[in-house]
Enzyme design. Structure first.
Site, PDB file in Angstrom:
ATOM      1  N   ASP A  38       7.643  -2.939  39.501  1.00  0.00           N
ATOM      2  CA  ASP A  38       6.967  -1.637  39.694  1.00  0.00           C
ATOM      3  C   ASP A  38       7.996  -0.596  40.159  1.00  0.00           C
ATOM      4  O   ASP A  38       7.896  -0.023  41.240  1.00  0.00           O
ATOM      5  CB  ASP A  38       5.813  -1.761  40.703  1.00  0.00           C
ATOM      6  CG  ASP A  38       6.274  -2.186  42.100  1.00  0.00           C
ATOM      7  OD1 ASP A  38       5.566  -1.837  43.072  1.00  0.00           O
ATOM      8  OD2 ASP A  38       7.351  -2.817  42.221  1.00  0.00           O
ATOM      9  N   ASP A  77      13.360  -2.186  42.652  1.00  0.00           N
ATOM     10  CA  ASP A  77      13.092  -2.821  41.347  1.00  0.00           C
ATOM     11  C   ASP A  77      14.161  -2.397  40.337  1.00  0.00           C
ATOM     12  O   ASP A  77      14.684  -3.210  39.567  1.00  0.00           O
ATOM     13  CB  ASP A  77      11.736  -2.386  40.800  1.00  0.00           C
ATOM     14  CG  ASP A  77      10.569  -2.631  41.731  1.00  0.00           C
ATOM     15  OD1 ASP A  77      10.420  -1.859  42.699  1.00  0.00           O
ATOM     16  OD2 ASP A  77       9.826  -3.599  41.509  1.00  0.00           O
ATOM     17  N   ASN A 134       4.204   0.587  43.313  1.00  0.00           N
ATOM     18  CA  ASN A 134       4.866   1.726  43.985  1.00  0.00           C
ATOM     19  C   ASN A 134       4.359   3.058  43.452  1.00  0.00           C
ATOM     20  O   ASN A 134       4.438   4.079  44.123  1.00  0.00           O
ATOM     21  CB  ASN A 134       6.383   1.657  43.764  1.00  0.00           C
ATOM     22  CG  ASN A 134       7.031   0.588  44.603  1.00  0.00           C
ATOM     23  OD1 ASN A 134       6.659   0.394  45.766  1.00  0.00           O
ATOM     24  ND2 ASN A 134       7.977  -0.134  44.022  1.00  0.00           N
ATOM     25  N   THR A 152       8.479  -8.527  41.089  1.00  0.00           N
ATOM     26  CA  THR A 152       8.973  -7.770  42.251  1.00  0.00           C
ATOM     27  C   THR A 152       7.998  -6.667  42.652  1.00  0.00           C
ATOM     28  O   THR A 152       8.370  -5.723  43.352  1.00  0.00           O
ATOM     29  CB  THR A 152      10.343  -7.144  41.945  1.00  0.00           C
ATOM     30  OG1 THR A 152      10.196  -6.225  40.846  1.00  0.00           O
ATOM     31  CG2 THR A 152      11.372  -8.199  41.603  1.00  0.00           C
ATOM     32  N   PHE A 171       3.860  -4.882  51.468  1.00  0.00           N
ATOM     33  CA  PHE A 171       3.260  -4.026  50.442  1.00  0.00           C
ATOM     34  C   PHE A 171       2.755  -4.793  49.215  1.00  0.00           C
ATOM     35  O   PHE A 171       1.601  -4.631  48.805  1.00  0.00           O
ATOM     36  CB  PHE A 171       4.290  -2.963  50.013  1.00  0.00           C
ATOM     37  CG  PHE A 171       3.806  -2.052  48.928  1.00  0.00           C
ATOM     38  CD1 PHE A 171       4.140  -2.293  47.602  1.00  0.00           C
ATOM     39  CD2 PHE A 171       3.006  -0.947  49.222  1.00  0.00           C
ATOM     40  CE1 PHE A 171       3.692  -1.460  46.591  1.00  0.00           C
ATOM     41  CE2 PHE A 171       2.548  -0.104  48.214  1.00  0.00           C
ATOM     42  CZ  PHE A 171       2.882  -0.363  46.905  1.00  0.00           C
ATOM     43  N   ASN A 172       3.604  -5.562  48.544  1.00  0.00           N
ATOM     44  CA  ASN A 172       3.202  -6.214  47.292  1.00  0.00           C
ATOM     45  C   ASN A 172       1.978  -7.109  47.482  1.00  0.00           C
ATOM     46  O   ASN A 172       1.082  -7.150  46.634  1.00  0.00           O
ATOM     47  CB  ASN A 172       4.360  -7.034  46.713  1.00  0.00           C
ATOM     48  CG  ASN A 172       5.474  -6.173  46.172  1.00  0.00           C
ATOM     49  OD1 ASN A 172       5.253  -5.015  45.811  1.00  0.00           O
ATOM     50  ND2 ASN A 172       6.680  -6.721  46.144  1.00  0.00           N
ATOM     51  N   HIS A 232      15.042  -4.912  48.568  1.00  0.00           N
ATOM     52  CA  HIS A 232      14.188  -6.111  48.573  1.00  0.00           C
ATOM     53  C   HIS A 232      14.263  -6.890  47.247  1.00  0.00           C
ATOM     54  O   HIS A 232      14.590  -8.063  47.213  1.00  0.00           O
ATOM     55  CB  HIS A 232      12.722  -5.718  48.791  1.00  0.00           C
ATOM     56  CG  HIS A 232      12.470  -4.800  49.935  1.00  0.00           C
ATOM     57  ND1 HIS A 232      12.389  -5.212  51.256  1.00  0.00           N
ATOM     58  CD2 HIS A 232      12.254  -3.455  49.947  1.00  0.00           C
ATOM     59  CE1 HIS A 232      12.129  -4.164  52.023  1.00  0.00           C
ATOM     60  NE2 HIS A 232      12.044  -3.099  51.283  1.00  0.00           N
ATOM     61  N   ASP A 233      13.918  -6.193  46.156  1.00  0.00           N
ATOM     62  CA  ASP A 233      13.679  -6.880  44.873  1.00  0.00           C
ATOM     63  C   ASP A 233      14.938  -7.518  44.293  1.00  0.00           C
ATOM     64  O   ASP A 233      14.873  -8.540  43.614  1.00  0.00           O
ATOM     65  CB  ASP A 233      13.098  -5.895  43.861  1.00  0.00           C
ATOM     66  CG  ASP A 233      11.766  -5.348  44.328  1.00  0.00           C
ATOM     67  OD1 ASP A 233      11.428  -4.213  43.962  1.00  0.00           O
ATOM     68  OD2 ASP A 233      11.057  -6.056  45.062  1.00  0.00           O
TER      69      ASP A 233
END
Ligand code: RIB
Ligand code: CA
Length: 315
Positions: A9, A14, A38, A125, A167-168, A241-242
């Site tokens: 996203d 990402d 996102n 992700t 979040f995810n 993060h991703d």
């Protein structure tokens, strides 16, 4: 060569995950699927395409996925704040030139797995909506999945939407519950490691000084992402993060894991999206995933910096 499908996203981190995978000698991206997270799925799809085109990755197809979570409306509050109105705020990246594929992302994932004569790694992700839909529509694809390397959740550290939820997982907790109950070989990279494997200002400057178009645009993406983290988390560094989900396929030593049972809170509004780990085995459930417990920040940062200056070579 590891064959992967990245479900994302974009989203700044990402985008960097896509770029890292495209530059990795041992990874072939079969396709990219997009999901609402996102930003709306129109934006995340457009962002995936324009980042790939910008980095000369014209041969990797992008498939648009689910518009909203399985059971809920799309949570919109923080996406735009952290990633900008169109999901990829900051640098000006030219419009995409390659068309988006017509096939739905979920159908692409199912078809590609069914047709493949070898196992494929899925790298979600964003929210797990597409992955849950694919596993529900065609459970038999599980036999063709080598690993599912997920960015999401928080175990020993706090969440980033509520103190319980990342979040995810918060955006689509029901989808996450389905994926974690699937029996697939899951690696879960949580905030416990991603908020430690951060880029400091000097790391971003190293990228900028490389001077090639991809390194410079990644530095600008991180500038924007770092600013929003300072503003909203008072955190003077930038997580990516991703990209950790791609990083462990390039060098598995960057993260250490612990096998455990994880389930997702879906019924309690207060803890919705929480990834609850049975660290002491008290539930009697068999471990269903590997949770990330330690990360080598230096290795990860150097990996990204070194890969960004590499030209794209079709695999
Ligand atoms: O909590 C971090 C996750 O949420 C990352 O995947 C980021 O891109 C956002 O989707
Ligand atoms: Ca994401």
């Amino acid at each position: 060569m590891k064959k992967v499908i990245i479900d994302c996203d974009p989203g700044h981190d990402d985008a960097i995950a896509l770029l890292l995978a495209s530059r990795a000698d041992n990874i072939k991206i079969l396709g990219v699927t997009t999901v609402a997270g996102n930003s709306e799925v129109y934006n995340t799809t457009r962002n995936a395409r324009k980042v790939l085109d910008y980095a000369d990755v014209f041969d990797v197809p992008v498939y648009r996925g689910c518009e909203k979570p399985l059971m809920r409306n799309l949570y919109r509050l923080t996406g735009a704040i952290i990633h900008g109105e169109d999901g990829l705020g900051g640098p000006s990246i030219p419009d995409p030139v390659t068309p988006i594929e017509k096939e739905h992302a979920v159908d692409y994932i199912i078809r590609t797995l069914k047709e493949s004569d070898e196992k494929i790694t899925l790298i979600p992700t964003g929210p797990l909506t597409n992955i849950a839909m694919a596993l529900t529509k065609a459970p038999e694809i599980k036999a063709k999945i080598d690993k599912i390397i997920i960015m999401g959740g928080a175990i020993m550290d706090a969440g980033n939407i509520t103190s319980a939820a990342e979040f995810n997982m918060y955006v689509d907790p029901e989808a996450a519950k389905i994926v974690f109950a699937s029996g697939c070989n899951i690696y879960l990279n949580t905030l416990d490691v991603s908020m430690k494997a951060v880029f400091y200002e000097e790391d971003i400057e190293r990228l900028r000084l490389q001077g090639d178009k991809v390194s410079v645009i990644v530095a600008q993406l991180l500038d924007f992402f770092a600013d929003t983290h300072v503003k909203h988390f008072n955190f003077r560094a930038c997580p990516v993060h991703d990209a950790l989900c791609v990083g462990i396929l390039i060098d598995e030593s960057i993260i250490e894991y612990q096998k455990t049972f994880v389930d997702i809170s879906v019924n309690d509004p207060l803890t919705m999206g929480e990834t609850v780990a049975d660290l002491w085995g008290i539930t009697g459930n068999e471990p269903n995933c590997h949770i990330s417990v330690k990360v080598d920040r230096e290795k990860f940062v150097n990996m990204i910096i070194n890969h960004m200056r590499k030209p794209y070579i079709k695999k």
